[in-house]
Design a protein around this motif. Sequence first.
Motif, PDB file in Angstrom:
ATOM      1  N   LYS A 124      83.368  -9.691  13.817  1.00 28.33           N
ATOM      2  CA  LYS A 124      83.145 -11.020  13.244  1.00 28.33           C
ATOM      3  C   LYS A 124      84.488 -11.607  12.816  1.00 28.33           C
ATOM      4  CE  LYS A 124      80.412 -13.423   9.833  1.00 28.33           C
ATOM      5  NZ  LYS A 124      79.434 -13.349   8.755  1.00 28.33           N
ATOM      6  N   THR A 125      84.674 -12.888  13.088  1.00 29.47           N
ATOM      7  CA  THR A 125      85.938 -13.538  12.751  1.00 29.47           C
ATOM      8  C   THR A 125      85.692 -14.956  12.264  1.00 29.47           C
ATOM      9  OG1 THR A 125      88.087 -14.252  13.608  1.00 29.47           O
ATOM     10  CG2 THR A 125      86.297 -14.150  15.196  1.00 29.47           C
ATOM     11  N   THR A 126      86.551 -15.415  11.374  1.00 27.58           N
ATOM     12  CA  THR A 126      86.428 -16.780  10.862  1.00 27.58           C
ATOM     13  C   THR A 126      86.766 -17.824  11.916  1.00 27.58           C
ATOM     14  OG1 THR A 126      88.682 -16.656   9.988  1.00 27.58           O
ATOM     15  CG2 THR A 126      86.899 -16.117   8.464  1.00 27.58           C
ATOM     16  N   CYS A 127      87.500 -17.432  12.953  1.00 28.53           N
ATOM     17  CA  CYS A 127      87.856 -18.368  14.021  1.00 28.53           C
ATOM     18  C   CYS A 127      86.649 -18.741  14.878  1.00 28.53           C
ATOM     19  CB  CYS A 127      88.935 -17.777  14.922  1.00 28.53           C
ATOM     20  SG  CYS A 127      90.509 -17.589  14.099  1.00 28.53           S
ATOM     21  N   PRO A 129      82.999 -18.428  13.847  1.00 27.98           N
ATOM     22  CA  PRO A 129      81.958 -18.011  12.901  1.00 27.98           C
ATOM     23  C   PRO A 129      80.534 -18.051  13.467  1.00 27.98           C
ATOM     24  CG  PRO A 129      82.749 -20.205  12.359  1.00 27.98           C
ATOM     25  CD  PRO A 129      83.639 -19.672  13.454  1.00 27.98           C
ATOM     26  N   GLY A 155      88.887 -10.421  14.898  1.00 23.61           N
ATOM     27  CA  GLY A 155      88.427  -9.771  13.679  1.00 23.61           C
ATOM     28  C   GLY A 155      89.057  -8.417  13.416  1.00 23.61           C
ATOM     29  N   SER A 176      94.704 -14.619  13.092  1.00 27.62           N
ATOM     30  CA  SER A 176      94.576 -15.166  11.738  1.00 27.62           C
ATOM     31  C   SER A 176      95.367 -14.367  10.718  1.00 27.62           C
ATOM     32  CB  SER A 176      93.104 -15.215  11.315  1.00 27.62           C
ATOM     33  OG  SER A 176      92.389 -16.058  12.180  1.00 27.62           O
TER      34      SER A 176
END
Length: 183
Positions: A124-127, A129, A155, A176
């Motif tokens: 999972k990654t904020t880039c 979501p 992630g 990130s």
Amino acid sequence: MVIFTNSMLVESSLQDVIEKCIKKYKPTAVYLREKHLSDEEYYAFAKALLPKCESNNIRLYVCHRVEIAKRLGIKNLHTNLENLSKIGTICDFDNISVAIHSKDEVEEAQKFGAKSLVYGHIFKTTCKPNLQPRGLENLKEICTLSDLPVIAIGGITRENYKDVLQAGSQDFAIMSSAMTLTF
């Protein structure tokens, strides 16, 4: 470790962050992602970054912009499958890295002359979501199918990077956490 740049995540200057990443993380490669830059801006940035990478024995990859790589004499290119099939003369490059997202793309990338694959996003990654991560099991399968080195991305943290290496990935990429210097 491989660094993908994304100046949209940087609070100061991208040049400063890359220099700090080089000192702090000692990456093997920097992928100049910067999709939002004009060709002129991208060219100028890549030209300024190249000597820093060369003096630290780091491969600089131009992302997608074939003509800029050729103009600068950069022999490392990162692209996607769609663009790879349109490049034409791949012999202009020593290293062509291709972004893939499925098992079906492994053979196609190999057929068109890729030298390595970038597969993700693993965790999972904020880039991304709203996108389900592909996970370690899919990474293992990609690594088993591929005759080429696979670089995992997405992630990846200090806590989980060893998991992607154990899954068969030759290396891992961070974006990130590199741009915020928090890896």
